[in-house]
Motif scaffolding. Structure first.
Motif, mmCIF file in Angstrom:
data_model
loop_
_atom_site.group_PDB
_atom_site.id
_atom_site.type_symbol
_atom_site.label_atom_id
_atom_site.label_comp_id
_atom_site.label_asym_id
_atom_site.label_seq_id
_atom_site.Cartn_x
_atom_site.Cartn_y
_atom_site.Cartn_z
ATOM 1 N N LEU A 220 -7.300 -10.978 -29.406
ATOM 2 C CA LEU A 220 -7.142 -11.730 -30.654
ATOM 3 C C LEU A 220 -7.780 -13.105 -30.529
ATOM 4 C CD1 LEU A 220 -3.441 -10.946 -31.651
ATOM 5 C CD2 LEU A 220 -5.503 -10.234 -32.857
ATOM 6 N N ALA A 221 -7.596 -13.730 -29.367
ATOM 7 C CA ALA A 221 -8.140 -15.072 -29.172
ATOM 8 C C ALA A 221 -9.658 -15.061 -29.162
ATOM 9 C CB ALA A 221 -7.606 -15.660 -27.866
ATOM 10 N N ASP B 274 -12.358 -15.134 -32.980
ATOM 11 C CA ASP B 274 -12.985 -16.295 -33.620
ATOM 12 C C ASP B 274 -14.314 -16.640 -32.977
ATOM 13 O OD1 ASP B 274 -10.663 -16.567 -35.142
ATOM 14 O OD2 ASP B 274 -10.997 -18.746 -35.231
ATOM 15 N N GLU C 145 -17.959 -16.252 -34.758
ATOM 16 C CA GLU C 145 -18.752 -17.453 -34.967
ATOM 17 C C GLU C 145 -20.168 -17.288 -34.419
ATOM 18 O OE1 GLU C 145 -17.231 -21.318 -33.324
ATOM 19 O OE2 GLU C 145 -15.885 -20.777 -34.974
ATOM 20 N N LYS D 139 -14.092 -12.243 -40.182
ATOM 21 C CA LYS D 139 -14.179 -12.337 -38.726
ATOM 22 C C LYS D 139 -14.126 -10.956 -38.091
ATOM 23 C CE LYS D 139 -12.106 -16.872 -38.477
ATOM 24 N NZ LYS D 139 -10.784 -17.482 -38.581
ATOM 25 N N ARG D 140 -13.194 -10.153 -38.568
ATOM 26 C CA ARG D 140 -13.042 -8.821 -37.970
ATOM 27 C C ARG D 140 -14.220 -7.913 -38.307
ATOM 28 N NH1 ARG D 140 -7.981 -10.845 -38.870
ATOM 29 N NH2 ARG D 140 -6.519 -10.638 -37.134
#
Lengths: 344, 404, 359
Positions: free
Chosen positions: B121-122, B125, B129, B150-151
């Motif tokens: 999960l971390a 992002d 990006e 994002k996903r």
């Protein structure tokens, strides 16, 4: 919660508490003699249990290599010191003790198949492999900084702990092991079964504590350790070597740790990193004893075991929160009742 | 990109390229190479960045994954593929640090990792990006749902916890289980299972009578077990991974529990059988088909794909060493093996266009048979597994037995 | 004042180097510097607490967690601006630190560090067990910081924020320690009997230094949450708390610059080992932590007061800081942390060095 559950929880708490108590004793001993807060104490629990498990699985335990490596390193350091100071006659003995003995042990392990040996012999072999690591660690990591502050010694302990965890993962892998129980006897109390091994843990702990008591009261080495614990400089003036006392206390700590590991590994699964939390709870007990009193430390450790057991029944998710929060008032009470003398 | 043409394929360590570059003796040579690059380097190499938990609490999951990455093909569609493997020690900060490093230093085209849900999960992002596709090897559905900007870049290979939990609930219903107790890890794994399992069980009218937690390294779970026993459940589900999951089961047996026991797919390795021994006889668990590959009917297409992995892994690490976790890494490799040739048609590795093309190709994966199931991705579903991705397994005679 | 001139020059040089660093360094080095900055902020608090105040804490990571979780929760659940969550986080941390301090700072001797372990563990498990805080899985999707129209998304932009905060805190620490309050804090380490005889209200001073160190940690946590944009309990565990103490001691626990040096050394060393060890020893094992531990033991054998005093001695003998430094090097050696949990340093302790080459 009915009576039976309360009793079972109590029994569970005392069993775990007995192990914490043993570790608490070892921590108090090491701290009193050397001022080292011996965080790697827990690693000896894991190493003891996992070395025994490796022997039983017919594998060569990795601790053999560690023993050989550390022995060689010490031999090199000590021999070069002896050479420089022209103490040539001591060198053969140095080599024999530090390199010869581990080699002999390793050779024996290669020659025989340890898996087929009776359990007591396996236990003895495991102890012979793990216990010498204690004084060796003292010689290599602590003796050069023996005079440093408690904080520096503590940080050395942290570094040692990190190293040993890494070594443990390398030697034993990430998955855990169990060893077969020493006894299959079970007792029936009401509806519940009481395992012989559980009783064995308690009896062995008590015996060990009594043995330590006699060691400190009756033997010359025990008295030397007590003297060092009371007053390092004074003991030195009386001809007690600080290094010898340090090594001795680390040997005892390693033996207690490894033996605790061997005691509980039939009751639970031990992992390469199990030692830290077990050691931490022993540490809590030790601190409650003010890092000075053996009986209070043992009582403190059993208190931790009981707290843990009852809170895991009532709110298992919050077990650690409860245990560690309840420790604070106990500490406060101890802190206010212990007459604290600031060290110079 | 220049040096990339020069370096050898296979598993290389990070910074290799940077160092090679620094070690070049003369600038003149570098300039010459630069010039040549535009002529000779029609195909650059594909760099795959891997971060996984080979140490720390999740080591038993991360180590087989790490071993598996070493078995992945070093050449896809005639193109060298480099795998850069970093250990994140089961720590989120390190996982993010590794990701940033792989992206900035190694200019990877795709990320694989991490082993556990919080780390994955971390990483989302950072990957999003950098507009770099990422294939997670952790179970939680939160990694790919809800689909958002994002996903868009994130895929995963392990079955969702919900999928596995459904299998257990169905099995419970078929075996007249009305009440159930849950004992799980006090970490993201135990929590993920509890969330999914409790939701599905309640929807199907199975009553949950106890919900307990324990730590991986706990030496005793007597308190939890007594609480469970007091609630008298028809069945118990243990939500743990690897050998630590054996402790509650052994304690339950020791205290005389007679009901049905369920474990999760997290225990699917040989060490678990070794530690749990006879106390685990008759336990049910859902797992990827790779666990019982040899027992699958020949008509099942997954059998061949799964056996390929099992044989390869056991050839390198010994009989009985295979675990389902390593197979998630293998499946990530399968996905790439399928998508990279497509992406190569559109752009050169090392470019943003290639990464975008690779992402698109991953999303277009159809009917790809891998060790854990058959992938059918879509813009809304970045996992793409169906019922074929899980089987019920029973522990019998110290072995995994497929439940027909 | 020649010595203050030297130190000011060195400081300006350092700031200038920092200012241009992100423009010259590759992306990943900036990322590393960001983490170093975050760790150094916490270690700075420990320098004050442990190195100067003589109070050892293992629980700083939990305060970092308080700062990070407050911001993560408020921004994701209630949509509060990240700039408002900073004071909120500080407030939460201050309340928690004050109440913990009131209880645990009464602990004397070895009881205090254990007290910090105890609440460090409690808070860690609390983070993991509260559903509102995302449990063990954590909170994702934390918004980035915004400065007017600029979104601090990249590491380079964040770099300036982190290091500005760090430098401001370094200056603040120095000023605090030079103030009346600071002298009282510095007196703590010599044992409370002496300090109280000199009219220092020791319980008050302890609470002050403890709260300030906790607030530093909280600031670091706030920065962490918005740099990482994800929080879960692992970075706030006891292990991390021990690591912060580790950084401070290796760097030099009696020196403000030791905090930065320690944080930098440990972060870079770990990275370096990760890069080089697999090449030397092959991919099969995980030797990084073993070698890391051994190296740290070696460092402590060579420089038990930490690396900063060693560096100072090196520079003063190298003549970089002229002759004045030589005297100070000796003072530094005498004045560094000898104390442990309650151990008293000599009077030399009061003269610990706060400045590169100056007092």
């Amino acid at each position: 919660m009915d009576l039976q559950i309360a009793l079972l929880l109590g029994q569970d708490g005392i069993t775990n508490g007995a192990i914490y108590a043993l570790l608490a004793l070892a921590l108090v001993l090491v701290f009193a003699v050397t001022r080292v807060i011996f965080i790697p104490q827990g690693e000896f629990v894991a190493f003891g249990a996992l070395t025994l498990a490796s022997l039983q699985a017919g594998k060569l335990p990795g601790t053999v290599w560690l023993l050989l490596a550390m022995g060689t390193l010490i031999a090199v350091i000590e021999s070069s010191l002896a050479l420089r100071e022209r103490r040539f006659r001591e060198i053969p003995l140095l080599l024999m003790v530090n390199c010869g003995a581990p080699l002999l042990l390793a050779g024996t392990l290669f020659a025989i198949s340890p898996a087929s040996l009776p359990l007591p012999v396996q236990v003895l072999l495991a102890l012979m492999l793990v216990v010498p690591l204690g004084p060796m660690i003292y010689r290599l990591a602590y003796q050069p900084v023996a005079e440093a502050s408690v904080l520096v010694l503590l940080i050395v302990s942290v570094a040692m702990h990190v190293t040993l965890i890494g070594i443990g993962l390398l030697f034993f892998g990430a998955e855990g092991s169990r060893t077969p129980p020493f006894t299959d006897v079970t007792f029936e109390i009401g509806d519940a079964l009481l395992q012989g091994q559980t009783i064995l843990v308690m009896v062995a702990s008590v015996l060990l504590i009594v043995a330590l008591y006699f060691f400190f009261e009756r033997t010359i080495y025990g008295k030397a350790l007590r003297a060092t614990a009371m007053n390092r400089t004074g003991a030195r003036l009386m001809g007690i070597s600080g290094n010898l006392a340090g090594m001795l206390s680390f040997t005892l700590a390693a033996a207690i740790g490894a033996f605790s590991g061997i005691l509980i590994s039939p009751l639970t699964t031990i992992y390469y990193d199990s030692g830290f939390l077990i050691g931490l709870k022993g540490f809590v007990g030790a601190i409650i004893g003010g890092l000075a009193s053996y009986p209070v430390a043992a009582a403190g450790a059993i208190l931790v075991g009981l707290l843990e057991s009852y809170s895991s029944f009532h709110a298992s998710a919050f077990k650690e929160v409860i245990v560690f929060t309840l420790i604070i008032p106990v500490l406060l009470w101890r802190s206010l009742t212990t007459r604290h003398v600031e060290e110079g | 990109m220049v040096v990339r043409c020069k370096s050898v394929g296979g598993v290389i360590t990070p910074n290799n390229r940077a160092r090679t570059m620094r070690n070049k003796t003369s600038i003149a040579r570098l300039v010459a190479l630069l010039g040549a690059a535009f002529v000779t380097c029609v195909h650059a190499e594909v760099n795959v960045g891997v971060t996984l938990s080979a140490t720390g609490p999740a080591a038993s999951l991360g180590i087989p994954e790490k071993n598996t990455v070493a078995l992945l093909p070093t050449s896809i569609a005639g193109q060298k593929v480099n795998y850069l493997i970093l250990d994140d020690a089961s720590d989120t900060t390190t996982a993010v640090k590794n990701t940033r490093k792989l992206l900035a230093e190694n200019k990877v085209d795709v990320l694989i990792g991490s082993t556990i849900t919080p780390n994955s999960l971390a990483m989302i992002d950072v990957a999003a990006e950098a507009e770099t596709p990422m294939i997670a090897m952790a179970a939680s559905a939160r990694i790919i749902e809800p689909m958002d900007g994002k996903r868009y870049w994130v895929f995963k290979t392990p079955q969702n916890d919900a999928q596995m939990a459904t299998a257990i609930v169905e099995h419970m219903l078929n075996n007249n289980v009305r009440t159930v107790a849950y004992i799980g890890f006090a970490d993201a794994y135990g929590e993920g299972w509890w969330n999914e399992f409790s939701k599905i069980a309640e929807a199907r009218k199975i009553q949950i009578v106890a919900n307990e937690r324990f730590n991986r390294s706990d030496t005793s779970v007597t308190g939890q077990v007594l609480k469970v026993l007091a609630a008298r459940p028809d069945a118990v589900l243990i939500g743990g991974a690897g050998t630590p999951a054996a402790l509650p089961q052994k304690s339950l047996k020791e205290k005389g529990y007679k009901g049905i026991m369920y474990q999760t797919h997290g225990v699917a390795n040989t060490d678990f059988l070794r530690v749990c021994g006879k106390d685990c006889e008759g336990t049910f668990l859902p797992a990827g088909p790779v666990l019982v590959a040899a027992q699958l009917p020949d008509s099942n297409p997954i059998k061949k794909a799964a056996l390929e992995y099992v044989n390869k892994y056991e050839e390198a690490h010994g009989r009985g060493s295979v675990s389902t976790f390593g197979a998630h890494a293998w499946d990530a490799g399968k996905l790439l093996g399928n998508a990279i040739p497509e992406a190569l048609k559109k752009a050169q590795p090392g470019t943003p266009e290639f990464r975008k093309a690779l992402r698109d190709a991953l999303e277009k994966t159809r009917n790809l048979t891998a060790a854990h199931g058959v992938f059918n991705m879509s813009p809304q579903d970045h996992l793409g597994f169906d019922q074929r991705a899980r089987v019920m397994v029973k522990i019998e005679g110290g072995n995994w037995k497929l439940v027909q | 004042m020649k010595r203050s001139l030297h130190s000011t020059l060195l400081l300006l040089l350092f700031i200038a180097a920092l200012a241009i660093a992100p423009l010259l360094l590759p992306e990943f080095y900036v990322t590393l510097l960001n983490y170093i900055g975050l760790y150094a902020i916490v270690a700075l608090g420990l320098v004050m607490l442990t190195g100067v105040g003589g109070l050892t804490s293992f629980g700083q990571a939990a305060f970092v967690g308080l700062g990070a979780y407050t911001s993560a929760y408020l921004t994701t659940v209630h949509g509060v601006s990240p700039w408002l969550t900073l004071p909120a986080g500080l407030l939460v941390t201050a309340v928690v630190a004050l109440s913990l301090g009131l209880v645990t700072l009464r602990l004397s001797g070895h009881f205090l560090p254990l007290g910090t372990i105890a609440w460090g563990m409690s808070l860690y498990y609390l983070f993991g067990n509260l559903d509102a805080l995302g449990g063990h899985t954590g909170i994702s999707g934390i918004p980035p910081l915004r400065l007017l129209d600029l979104e601090l998304k990249s590491g380079r932009e964040f770099f300036y924020l982190i290091w500005t905060v760090l430098l401001v805190l370094v200056l603040a620490t120095r000023n605090l320690l030079d103030s009346r309050e600071g002298r009282a804090i510095r007196a703590l380490k010599g044992g409370s009997v002496m300090a109280e005889a000199m009219g220092v209200n020791t319980p008050r001073s302890k609470i002050v230094v403890f709260t300030v160190a906790a607030l530093y940690a909280s600031v670091s946590g706030w920065l962490y949450a918005h740099l990482q944009r994800f929080v879960n309990p692992t970075p706030f565990s006891l292990t991390q708390g021990i690591e912060y103490l580790f950084m401070a001691v290796v760097g030099g626990v009696s020196h403000v610059w030791g905090a930065i040096l320690g944080a930098g050394l440990i972060t870079v060393l770990k990275q370096w080992l990760q890069d080089w060890l697999p090449r030397l020893l092959g991919q099969s094992g995980n030797f990084e932590i073993i070698v890391f531990g051994l190296l740290m033991i070696f460092v402590l054998h060579r420089a038990r007061d930490g690396l900063w005093p060693m560096l100072q001695r090196f520079f003063s003998t190298a003549g970089v800081v002229a002759h004045a430094g030589r005297r100070r090097g000796a003072a530094g050696a005498a004045g560094t942390a000898r104390g442990g949990f309650s151990a008293a340093g000599g009077p030399g302790c009061q003269q610990a060095l706060w400045w590169p080459g100056g007092q």
